[in-house]
Design a protein around this motif. Structure first.
Motif, short mmCIF file in Angstrom:
data_model
loop_
_atom_site.label_atom_id
_atom_site.label_comp_id
_atom_site.label_asym_id
_atom_site.label_seq_id
_atom_site.Cartn_x
_atom_site.Cartn_y
_atom_site.Cartn_z
N SER A 21 -85.31 8.78 -4.37
CA SER A 21 -86.88 7.92 -3.81
C SER A 21 -88.02 9.02 -3.34
N CYS A 22 -87.17 9.93 -2.14
CA CYS A 22 -88.28 10.86 -1.78
C CYS A 22 -89.13 12.23 -2.03
N SER A 23 -87.48 12.41 -3.19
CA SER A 23 -88.30 13.60 -4.38
C SER A 23 -88.85 13.98 -5.29
N ARG A 24 -90.63 14.29 -5.03
CA ARG A 24 -90.99 15.22 -5.61
C ARG A 24 -91.06 15.10 -7.29
N ARG A 25 -89.97 15.74 -7.68
CA ARG A 25 -89.23 15.82 -8.96
C ARG A 25 -89.16 15.03 -9.31
N THR A 26 -88.28 14.03 -9.01
CA THR A 26 -87.97 12.45 -9.84
C THR A 26 -88.80 11.56 -10.25
N SER A 27 -89.11 11.35 -11.20
CA SER A 27 -90.14 10.63 -12.04
C SER A 27 -90.12 9.41 -11.09
N VAL A 28 -91.76 9.01 -11.52
CA VAL A 28 -91.54 7.81 -9.86
C VAL A 28 -91.02 6.76 -10.47
N SER A 52 -91.44 -6.19 -5.59
CA SER A 52 -90.78 -7.04 -6.22
C SER A 52 -90.82 -7.63 -7.77
N ARG A 53 -92.16 -6.80 -7.71
CA ARG A 53 -92.77 -6.98 -9.56
C ARG A 53 -91.94 -6.24 -10.19
N ALA A 54 -91.70 -5.06 -9.36
CA ALA A 54 -90.91 -3.53 -10.51
C ALA A 54 -89.69 -4.01 -10.63
N SER A 55 -89.07 -5.09 -10.17
CA SER A 55 -87.60 -5.07 -9.74
C SER A 55 -86.87 -6.47 -10.90
N SER A 56 -88.35 -6.63 -11.36
CA SER A 56 -87.69 -7.29 -12.59
C SER A 56 -86.75 -8.89 -12.29
N ARG A 57 -86.99 -9.07 -11.08
CA ARG A 57 -86.40 -10.59 -10.35
C ARG A 57 -84.02 -9.98 -10.08
N GLY A 58 -84.10 -8.44 -9.84
CA GLY A 58 -82.83 -8.10 -9.45
C GLY A 58 -82.39 -7.67 -10.77
#
Length: 123
Positions: A21-28, A52-58
């Motif tokens: 979650s913190c890496s700059r090399r990881t995709s968004v 919550s929008r990106a989570s697609s309700r779990g």
């Protein structure tokens, strides 16, 4: 009210998700998914998550619960599968025949109709 089963992370999983979650090399996308899982593991309901929008309700909660980090790293294919065209048949028709009721060559649409595929697959 339906309550989703909680996610319990080991120290190793917690460290890995925090790194993602913190890496700059990881995709968004992967960083967002890792943040969602971390928030859910801390007890924050998915619907109240800032993401919550990106989570697609779990969706990511369930994928992680079922298969771990590997499940949030890969994207499942979207849309219809690609149509494969019989290239040998296409070349044979192009070189050795004319379309019915035509004077000279094949159009993309006529070739697609002959092969039974979408014109964009022939093009």
């Amino acid at each position: 009210m339906r309550v989703a089963p909680p996610i319990v992370l080991t120290d190793k999983e917690q460290t890995e998700l925090t790194r993602l979650s913190c890496s700059r090399r990881t995709s968004v996308r992967l960083a967002l998914r890792a943040r969602i899982v971390l928030l859910v593991a801390r007890g924050l309901p998915t619907r109240r998550s800032p993401h919550s929008r990106a989570s697609s309700r779990g969706k990511w909660r369930e994928r992680y619960r079922q298969a771990g980090t590997a499940s949030i790293e890969r994207d499942l294919p979207c849309g219809a599968p690609a149509v494969k065209v019989a290239v040998a048949r296409l070349v044979e028709l192009t070189k050795q025949s004319k379309p019915k009721a035509a004077t000279h060559c094949w159009s993309t649409r006529k070739m697609a109709a002959e092969l039974g595929v979408d014109p964009s697959a022939v093009w």
